[in-house]
Design a protein around this motif. Structure first.
Motif, mmCIF file in Angstrom:
data_model
loop_
_atom_site.group_PDB
_atom_site.id
_atom_site.type_symbol
_atom_site.label_atom_id
_atom_site.label_comp_id
_atom_site.label_asym_id
_atom_site.label_seq_id
_atom_site.Cartn_x
_atom_site.Cartn_y
_atom_site.Cartn_z
ATOM 1 N N LEU A 187 -2.140 7.003 5.157
ATOM 2 C CA LEU A 187 -1.432 6.599 3.933
ATOM 3 C C LEU A 187 -1.009 7.817 3.121
ATOM 4 O O LEU A 187 0.077 7.833 2.540
ATOM 5 C CB LEU A 187 -2.309 5.679 3.073
ATOM 6 N N THR B 295 3.294 0.980 6.863
ATOM 7 C CA THR B 295 2.238 1.974 6.717
ATOM 8 C C THR B 295 2.056 2.742 8.029
ATOM 9 O O THR B 295 1.740 3.927 8.018
ATOM 10 C CB THR B 295 0.904 1.300 6.361
ATOM 11 N N ARG C 285 2.080 9.130 4.622
ATOM 12 C CA ARG C 285 3.188 8.213 4.354
ATOM 13 C C ARG C 285 3.689 8.382 2.925
ATOM 14 O O ARG C 285 4.887 8.446 2.673
ATOM 15 C CB ARG C 285 2.683 6.778 4.600
ATOM 16 N N GLU D 132 0.815 -1.227 0.000
ATOM 17 C CA GLU D 132 0.000 0.000 0.000
ATOM 18 C C GLU D 132 0.846 1.274 0.000
ATOM 19 O O GLU D 132 0.322 2.359 0.229
ATOM 20 C CB GLU D 132 -0.969 -0.033 1.177
ATOM 21 N N LEU D 133 2.145 1.114 -0.257
ATOM 22 C CA LEU D 133 3.028 2.287 -0.232
ATOM 23 C C LEU D 133 3.185 2.886 -1.627
ATOM 24 O O LEU D 133 4.281 3.058 -2.141
ATOM 25 C CB LEU D 133 4.402 1.886 0.334
#
Ligand SMILES: Cc1ncc(COP(=O)(O)O)c(C=O)c1O
Length: 475
Positions: A361, A311, A364, A281-282
């Motif tokens: 997110l 995350t 991040r 999910e990065l």
């Protein structure tokens, strides 16, 4: 405590092409030092007897004696009469180089805690009251967290119920648990090369014979799917450990077509695919987001590994496995012999962070973009011959430094205040001397310090390039 001895053959395998242009004893000592520094040889391990190592390496005994003496002088070995030479790390017992404020640690691709952390801790403090009368740890995962993880998978296109989730102490424990559960001594296990080194270590520790499939930053598709198919057909591995999204260390993501072929090949041999989606999910600027690999399994058994470490925060040590219920039951039974469980307070913090997951997110991704852009810009300015592939997300850039000097550079960088892992740590046979992993998780200021340290270390490193080993297929 009993001391373990590293086998002479295994040490020689790890040493790879250790000879460089310098005297043999210096080159040998520096190679062993690097292995100790990056964890391929643990501290406290007994090195082979001098005579034995000399014979196997076809060097004089004096060379090995002098190499061991050099390691002792540098604080990387100690010898005691009658018990041989043991590896050690410099500094007092229990001290860690990572805690030395003078050193910058680029060996870990792990971000700092998010700005929402204090709020999440407060929220967890409110939620913990009903649990304070219990032990504070559990082996399955708190319902509130398993529900949050299942909800996220479902949102991403993989329908999941909480009893298909097992919460672990980081993704690392998840990988160890899967290796212990699925691998019997002598079974084949397939990994990508380069790969996440601790996964390789865990599979080896479980007794796996490792087979490999390449992932390249230079080819259009990254994964060499032809090799994956033929190795899988030939060796029928019990499991294939893959990172389909933002592969660590290359940063590549598998195309939809490659996913289909890989899953079909695994299904044909009954190979369990362990999809480590820790970095999945990065996203920074990847044009096509993929659902979890297990969402379109094409008949293969896919077990998903996930984590809050990248995350959210690695300090929480929360990871998980998502699998069919029967597999979760099997894993849970094996876990009973491994540890007592995952701390509940940290689970509540992660559950609270899931409540603001989208905002988290975003934060991040912005930080990763800043780290990545600094790496691309400063590397281009300082080392115009290096090739930094554009990472669309994930944890790291896999930088081609243009000469086979990664190990020498990592050794030299340490004296310049930078801890960084040499390319071969991500391989299995001493390959990747031309690569260096740069963590995107660093701030631009840290990247600037790191590049300056590499610049100071570079001239000496390039004086002694290593001969490059061929890409051995380890079967
Ligand atoms: C691909 C991958 N899997 C697993 C891990 C381990 O994660 P955790 O901190 O959750 O144990 C890492 C950490 O760097 C990683 O990069």
């Amino acid at each position: 405590m009993a001391t373990t001895t590293i086998g002479t053959r295994f040490l020689i395998e790890l040493l790879g092409e250790w000879r460089d242009g310098r005297s043999s004893y210096e080159a040998l000592a520096d190679r062993i030092r690097l292995l100790v520094m990056d964890g391929r040889v643990l501290a406290g391990v007994r090195l082979p007897a001098e005579r034995e190592l000399a014979a196997q390496l076809e060097v004089s005994r004096t060379t090995v004696t002098a190499a061991y003496q050099r390691l002792r002088d540098q604080g990387f070995a100690v010898s005691r009469q009658g018990s041989g030479t043991r590896t050690t790390l410099p500094g007092s017992a229990g001290s860690s180089a990572a805690h030395d404020p003078g050193l910058l640690d680029f060996t870990k691709a792990a971000p700092p805690a998010p700005s929402r952390m204090p709020d999440a801790v407060r929220r967890a403090s409110e939620l913990v009251s009903p649990l304070l009368g219990e032990t504070g740890y559990d082996t399955v995962g708190l319902p509130v967290l398993r529900e949050a993880i299942a909800r996220r998978y479902t949102q991403r296109g993989l329908t999941t119920s909480p009893d298909e989730v097992l919460v672990t102490v980081g993704a690392q424990q998840a990988i160890v648990l899967l290796a212990r559960t699925l691998v019997s001594r002598g079974d084949r296990a397939l990994i990508e090369v380069p790969t996440y080194p601790h996964a390789y270590d865990s599979l080896r520790a479980a007794g796996a014979r490792i087979v490999t499939t390449p992932v390249s930053v230079d080819s259009a598709d990254g994964w060499d799917v032809d090799t994956f198919e033929s190795v899988t057909r030939r060796t029928s591995p019990v499991l294939a450990y893959l990172m389909p999204d933002f592969q660590n260390p290359t940063g590549r993501s598998m195309s939809q077509a490659a996913r289909r072929r890989v899953l079909n090949a695994a299904a044909a041999q009954g190979t369990v695919v362990v999809a480590d989606e820790t970095p999945a999910e990065l996203d920074i600027d990847r044009p096509d987001a993929h659902p979890p690999l297990a969402a379109t399994a094409h008949g293969a058994q896919v077990v998903t590994v996930g984590s809050a470490s990248k995350t959210m925060w690695g300090g929480l040590r929360i990871g998980w496995i998502r699998a069919e219920r029967s597999m979760i039951r099997r894993l849970h039974a094996v876990r009973a012999n491994m540890d007592l469980g995952t701390p509940v307070f940290e689970q509540l913090v992660v559950a609270a962070l899931f409540e603001q997951y989208d905002e988290l997110l975003e934060e991040r991704r912005a930080a990763l973009a800043a780290g990545r852009d600094a790496i691309e810009r400063l590397t281009a300015e300082t080392f115009p011959d290096w090739n930094v592939p554009h990472a669309q997300g994930g944890l790291s850039a896999w930088v081609n430094i243009g000469a086979p000097v990664s190990s020498q550079l990592a050794l030299g960088a340490r004296s310049e205040g930078l801890l960084i892992t040499a390319g071969p740590r991500f391989g299995v046979d001493g390959a990747f001397e031309r690569y260096l992993r740069m963590p995107l998780t660093s701030s631009p200021a840290q990247v600037e310090r790191a590049i300056a340290a590499l610049k100071r270390a570079w001239p000496a490193a390039t004086r002694h390039p290593l001969p490059e080993p061929g890409m051995l297929a380890v079967v």
